[in-house]
Design an enzyme around this catalytic site. Structure first.
Site, PDB file in Angstrom:
ATOM      1  N   TYR A   1      -1.081   5.052  13.168  1.00 23.05           N
ATOM      2  CA  TYR A   1      -2.373   5.634  12.579  1.00 23.05           C
ATOM      3  C   TYR A   1      -2.963   5.014  14.013  1.00 23.05           C
ATOM      4  O   TYR A   1      -3.329   4.333  15.008  1.00 23.05           O
ATOM      5  CB  TYR A   1      -2.795   5.305  11.236  1.00 23.05           C
ATOM      6  CG  TYR A   1      -2.153   5.760  10.126  1.00 23.05           C
ATOM      7  CD1 TYR A   1      -1.439   7.359  10.399  1.00 23.05           C
ATOM      8  CD2 TYR A   1      -0.983   5.478   9.854  1.00 23.05           C
ATOM      9  CE1 TYR A   1      -0.653   8.161   8.714  1.00 23.05           C
ATOM     10  CE2 TYR A   1       0.153   5.655   8.842  1.00 23.05           C
ATOM     11  CZ  TYR A   1      -0.008   7.064   8.894  1.00 23.05           C
ATOM     12  OH  TYR A   1       0.825   7.514   7.404  1.00 23.05           O
TER      13      TYR A   1
ATOM     14  N   ARG B   1      -1.812  -5.093   8.681  1.00 23.18           N
ATOM     15  CA  ARG B   1      -0.528  -4.950   8.541  1.00 23.18           C
ATOM     16  C   ARG B   1       0.009  -4.037  10.476  1.00 23.18           C
ATOM     17  O   ARG B   1      -0.693  -3.331  10.674  1.00 23.18           O
ATOM     18  CB  ARG B   1      -0.776  -3.800   7.396  1.00 23.18           C
ATOM     19  CG  ARG B   1       1.058  -3.652   7.375  1.00 23.18           C
ATOM     20  CD  ARG B   1       0.490  -2.340   6.109  1.00 23.18           C
ATOM     21  NE  ARG B   1       2.306  -1.236   5.481  1.00 23.18           N
ATOM     22  CZ  ARG B   1       3.005  -2.171   4.922  1.00 23.18           C
ATOM     23  NH1 ARG B   1       2.513  -3.041   4.463  1.00 23.18           N
ATOM     24  NH2 ARG B   1       4.552  -1.045   4.728  1.00 23.18           N
TER      25      ARG B   1
ATOM     26  N   PRO C   1       0.823  -0.943   0.136  1.00 24.71           N
ATOM     27  CA  PRO C   1       0.098  -0.042  -0.090  1.00 24.71           C
ATOM     28  C   PRO C   1       0.720   1.123  -0.193  1.00 24.71           C
ATOM     29  O   PRO C   1       1.821   1.136   0.807  1.00 24.71           O
ATOM     30  CB  PRO C   1      -0.892  -0.020   1.320  1.00 24.71           C
ATOM     31  CG  PRO C   1      -0.132  -1.051   2.034  1.00 24.71           C
ATOM     32  CD  PRO C   1       0.939  -1.898   1.342  1.00 24.71           C
TER      33      PRO C   1
END
Length: 371
Positions: free
Chosen positions: A197, A244, A40
Site C-alpha cells: 500500500y 506494521r 488487522p
C-alpha cells in the site's frame, strides 16, 4: 501439515504457553492484559459513507479478550480507499461511528488501536462509490488484480504520480486521521507500511521510481513514510503509535530483493521516533531472519505475525524474539481465542465464504467455547 493447517492446530497445555502468552506487557503507553493480539483484517462490512455500523462494533467487542485489537485498515482520506466497503476516519460521521466501536470494546474490557491504511495505487475505482484520484509515488500500476464490488478480481487503475508539493497534504491527512481516532476513544493508531500500500510503495523500488528527495536510495524512499509517522506521533504521542511492516512480502507487486537493505533506513527512523511497537509480518525467508534483525537494530517492542499457533507464538515470546504475537484468521472463527489458547482447546475454522461478505454471517455469528 501446511502452515495454514498448523495455524489451527493445538499443542497441549504447556506451561510455556500459559506463562508467555498470558503475561501482561506494555507497548509504549498501551498496557495489555495478555500478549495475544488480534491482527488487522479487511472484512468489508462498512456501511454507506464508509461508516462502520453497529455490526462492526459488535464484532470487535466480541473479541475484546485479546490483549490488543488492531482494526482493519481504515482509510485516512477519500483517495485512500481501494477496496469494497472499507471504513474511513476522515469525517465527522465516521469519527462518531468509531466512537461507538471504542465504547463497545472498552465496555467489554478490551484495548483497540486503529490501523491507518492508504491504498495508493491498489485501487479498483468501482469499489469507492465516489470520484477520487488514484495516487502513488510513481505512475506505475499495481500488477495484481483486486476484487471489485461483486468479488470478481479486476485490474487496478493507473495512478498518477504525486507531486512533491502534495506530500504535506497527505501527511496532514494521516495526522488528522490519528487525531480523529483518539478523539473517538480509540487507544492508539498503527500505520500500515506493509503489503504494497502507499507507505510501502514509497519504500520499495518496484513502485518508487522518483528522482527527487523521496526516491532513489533507501534513505530517500524512507523520507515520506517517516514524515507520516512523525506527524502521527506529534498528534497522539509516540507511545500510542505503532507501525506494521512485511519485509520481503511480494504482495501487490512489491519486490523481495534485499529486504534488509531496503528497510534498514526506515527502521532506523522508527527507532528514533520511539514508537509503541513494530508489528511485523514474518515472511520466513531463509536468507533473512526478520525477528533477529529487528532485535539487533532496535529496542521497540515487537508484535510478531504470520502462521503462528499456540506453541510457536509462546516460543517466540519466551525466547525474547517477540513481545506479543498476533493472530488473524484464528480470531475470525474464535471470538474467544485467548480462552481457547489458555485451555489448549481445539480452534474452530473460519468459513472463507464469509470473509468479505455476509453481514452478520461469518462475522458476528461464530459461537464461543462451551464450558
Amino acid at each position: 501439515m501446511t502452515p495454514v493447517d498448523a495455524a489451527f492446530a493445538t499443542t497441549g497445555t504447556e506451561d510455556l504457553a500459559a506463562s508467555a502468552l498470558f503475561a501482561p506487557v506494555r507497548l509504549g503507553d498501551l498496557a495489555l492484559n495478555n500478549r495475544i493480539v488480534m491482527a488487522p483484517m479487511t472484512r468489508g462490512r462498512a456501511g454507506p459513507g464508509d461508516v462502520p455500523g453497529d455490526l462492526v462494533a459488535l464484532h470487535y467487542a466480541q473479541r475484546a479478550s485479546a490483549g490488543l485489537i488492531v482494526t482493519e485498515g481504515v482509510q485516512p482520506s477519500a483517495e485512500g480507499k481501494g477496496y469494497w466497503r472499507t471504513p474511513g476516519i476522515w469525517n465527522e460521521a465516521q469519527q462518531a461511528a468509531w466512537s461507538r466501536v471504542a465504547d463497545a470494546v472498552h465496555a467489554a474490557g478490551g484495548r483497540i488501536v486503529m490501523q491507518l491504511m492508504h491504498c495508493g495505487r491498489v485501487v479498483v475505482p468501482a469499489n469507492r462509490g465516489y470520484a477520487a484520484d488514484v495516487v502513488a509515488p510513481s505512475a506505475l500500476a499495481c500488477p495484481d488484480p483486486v476484487p471489485g464490488p461483486d468479488g470478481t478480481p479486476q485490474p487496478c487503475a493507473m495512478p498518477r504520480a504525486l507531486a512533491v508539493d502534495e506530500l504535506p497534504r497527505i501527511v496532514a491527512e494521516f495526522a488528522d486521521a490519528a487525531r480523529r481516532a483518539r478523539a473517538a476513544g480509540i487507544d492508539g493508531v498503527e500505520l500500515h507500511a506493509a503489503s504494497g500500500y502507499l507507505i510501502n510503495q514509497f519504500l520499495n523500488p518496484a513502485s518508487n521510481r522518483r528522482d527527487d528527495d523521496h526516491g532513489g536510495s533507501p534513505e530517500r524512499r524512507a523520507r515520506f513514510p517517516l514524515e507520516v509517522l512523525g506527524a502521527m506521533a506529534d498528534v497522539v504521542g509516540p507511545g500510542r503509535v505503532g507501525v506494521r511492516i512485511s519485509p520481503g512480502n511480494p504482495y501487490n507487486g512489491m519486490t523481495v530483493d534485499d529486504p534488509e537493505a531496503n528497510f534498514a533506513p526506515f527502521l532506523h527512523g522508527v527507532e528514533q521516533l520511539g514508537l509503541a511497537y513494530v508489528h511485523v509480518v514474518d515472511m520466513s525467508l531463509p536468507e533473512f531472519d526478520v525477528l533477529t534483525w529487528l532485535r539487533r537494530h532496535g529496542r521497540r517492542p515487537i508484535i510478531a505475525n504470520n502462521n503462528l499457533d499456540r506453541s510457536s507464538g509462546a516460543a517466540a515470546i519466551a525466547s525474547g524474539r517477540a513481545d506479543a504475537v498476533s493472530f488473524g484468521r484464528a480470531f475470525i472463527a474464535n471470538p474467544d481465542l485467548p480462552a481457547r489458547l489458555a485451555a489448549g482447546a481445539p480452534l474452530a475454522r473460519p468459513d472463507r465464504r464469509g470473509f468479505y461478505v455476509g453481514e452478520d454471517r461469518g462475522y458476528t455469528d461464530y459461537p464461543v467455547m462451551q464450558p
